[in-house]
Scaffold this active site. Structure first.
Site, PDB file in Angstrom:
ATOM      1  N   HIS A 174      -2.248 148.110   8.573  1.00 61.90           N
ATOM      2  CA  HIS A 174      -3.290 148.235   7.548  1.00 61.90           C
ATOM      3  C   HIS A 174      -4.106 149.524   7.736  1.00 61.90           C
ATOM      4  CE1 HIS A 174      -5.932 145.763   4.588  1.00 61.90           C
ATOM      5  NE2 HIS A 174      -6.014 147.060   4.328  1.00 61.90           N
TER       6      HIS A 174
ATOM      7  N   ARG B 139      -2.531 143.970  -0.605  1.00 58.49           N
ATOM      8  CA  ARG B 139      -3.140 142.965   0.264  1.00 58.49           C
ATOM      9  C   ARG B 139      -2.061 141.987   0.674  1.00 58.49           C
ATOM     10  NH1 ARG B 139      -6.869 145.591   1.276  1.00 58.49           N
ATOM     11  NH2 ARG B 139      -9.085 145.141   0.996  1.00 58.49           N
TER      12      ARG B 139
ATOM     13  N   GLU C 123      -3.577 138.990   9.399  1.00 58.87           N
ATOM     14  CA  GLU C 123      -3.918 140.249  10.064  1.00 58.87           C
ATOM     15  C   GLU C 123      -5.019 139.994  11.082  1.00 58.87           C
ATOM     16  OE1 GLU C 123      -4.895 143.352   7.284  1.00 58.87           O
ATOM     17  OE2 GLU C 123      -3.072 143.071   6.119  1.00 58.87           O
TER      18      GLU C 123
END
Ligand code: DGY
Length: 326
Positions: A288, A239, A268
């Protein structure tokens, strides 16, 4: 006598693979955003307003404001294993069940971690850019001279389902595998358990596979990168926020580590084309996509809908999020 209203399940996104034949409660209505509609917090609140179940992904924030806007909500099912985007205390307080999708995305995410390792260590991004630009020049023994993956030492921080899948891949590459987790994991014959500093000092390649928790925020900063050292590669499919991105950029620029690969970022989506992260030659950046294979996303969707169906049918959900551990 008024008829019982149908069960309504909102999905925060269109296009979840496998949705067509996913399990659903009898007579359930699916509520999807319109094509091209915004996917921000306000849009999610409007979508979930009259719904009993809600299916969300990692970028969707699930908090008190959302719960206030959706008073019928009984279950939030993440199509993700990580649940740092959900206010779990608030959900518990209101009796809303929160579920996730453990296990099914370990292989896809481990494949991606290994792709980052190979891309970063063997300098594949600049090599590909050069080839595509038609700039493959005369043979130069120094060109794109990376560091070997086979035979190197791989340290895995966070040895759960995903971390141990990375470990199996490392063993297949003839790597010595080390692991560090906050909670001790049983020995699996692949990875030696060591402390974090020892792992960083002994590893050539480090893969981060921890959840984002208050304990893992900023886990890897300048000091840790210096322990990894100038021949080291760091990759993260964990993360954003586990790695201090400024410290990482400085270590790369100053040659204090060899290379890095990130699939996850503090912010993000990373849409600023001028971000220094996107222009660091030895840093591979991906958007991601750890779980982004057809097989895995299909399994995740089915698992999420199985959880929703269980709760809305009055049964125990199979994949309620567990208490956090590092
Ligand atoms: C997860 O499942 O947590 C992955 O990061 C995808 O969001």
């Amino acid at each position: 006598m008024s008829a019982t209203p149908p069960v309504r399940i909102a999905l925060s996104r269109r296009g979840y693979p496998g949705l067509d034949d996913a399990p659903l409660p009898e007579g359930a209505e699916l509520v999807l955003p319109d094509e091209g509609a915004p996917t921000d917090d306000a849009a999610l609140r409007a979508l979930a307003a009259d719904c009993d179940g809600l299916v969300v992904s990692t970028p969707d924030r699930v908090d008190a404001e959302l719960f206030d806007a959706a008073p019928r909500l009984k279950v939030v099912a993440l199509v993700a294993v990580g649940f740092d985007n959900v206010d779990l205390d608030e959900a518990r307080r209101r009796g809303i069940v929160v579920t996730h999708t453990p296990g099914v995305l370990a292989d896809a995410t481990a494949d991606l971690a290994f792709s980052l390792i190979l891309m970063a260590r063997r300098l594949l991004v600049p090599a590909l850019d050069t080839t595509r630009a038609g700039e493959w020049g005369a043979f130069d023994p120094q060109a794109f001279l990376g560091l070997q993956v086979a035979g190197a030492t791989l340290g895995i921080v966070g040895y759960g389902d995903i971390g141990s899948a990375v470990g199996r891949r490392g063993a297949g590459f003839g790597m010595t595998v080390l692991q560090h987790s906050r909670s001790p994991r049983p020995e699996d014959g692949i990875a030696e358990a060591v402390g974090l500093d020892e792992l960083l000092e002994r590893s050539d390649v480090v893969s981060l596979n921890v959840p984002r928790t208050p304990e893992t925020a900023g886990l890897i900063g300048a000091r840790e990168l210096d322990l990894l050292g100038p021949r080291g590669t760091l990759v993260s499919t964990a993360r954003g926020g586990v790695v201090d991105e400024d410290a990482l950029l400085a270590a790369l620029r100053e040659g204090r580590i060899h290379s890095a690969g990130l699939d996850v970022f503090a912010t993000e989506p990373l849409t600023d084309a001028a971000s220094p992260l996107l222009h660091e030659p030895r840093l591979v950046c991906l958007p991601h996509i750890g779980s982004a294979s057809v097989e895995t996303r299909t399994a995740m969707t089915r698992m999420a809908l199985r959880n929703v169906t269980a709760v809305l049918s009055g049964d125990d959900a199979p994949n309620v999020v567990p208490p956090l551990r590092g």
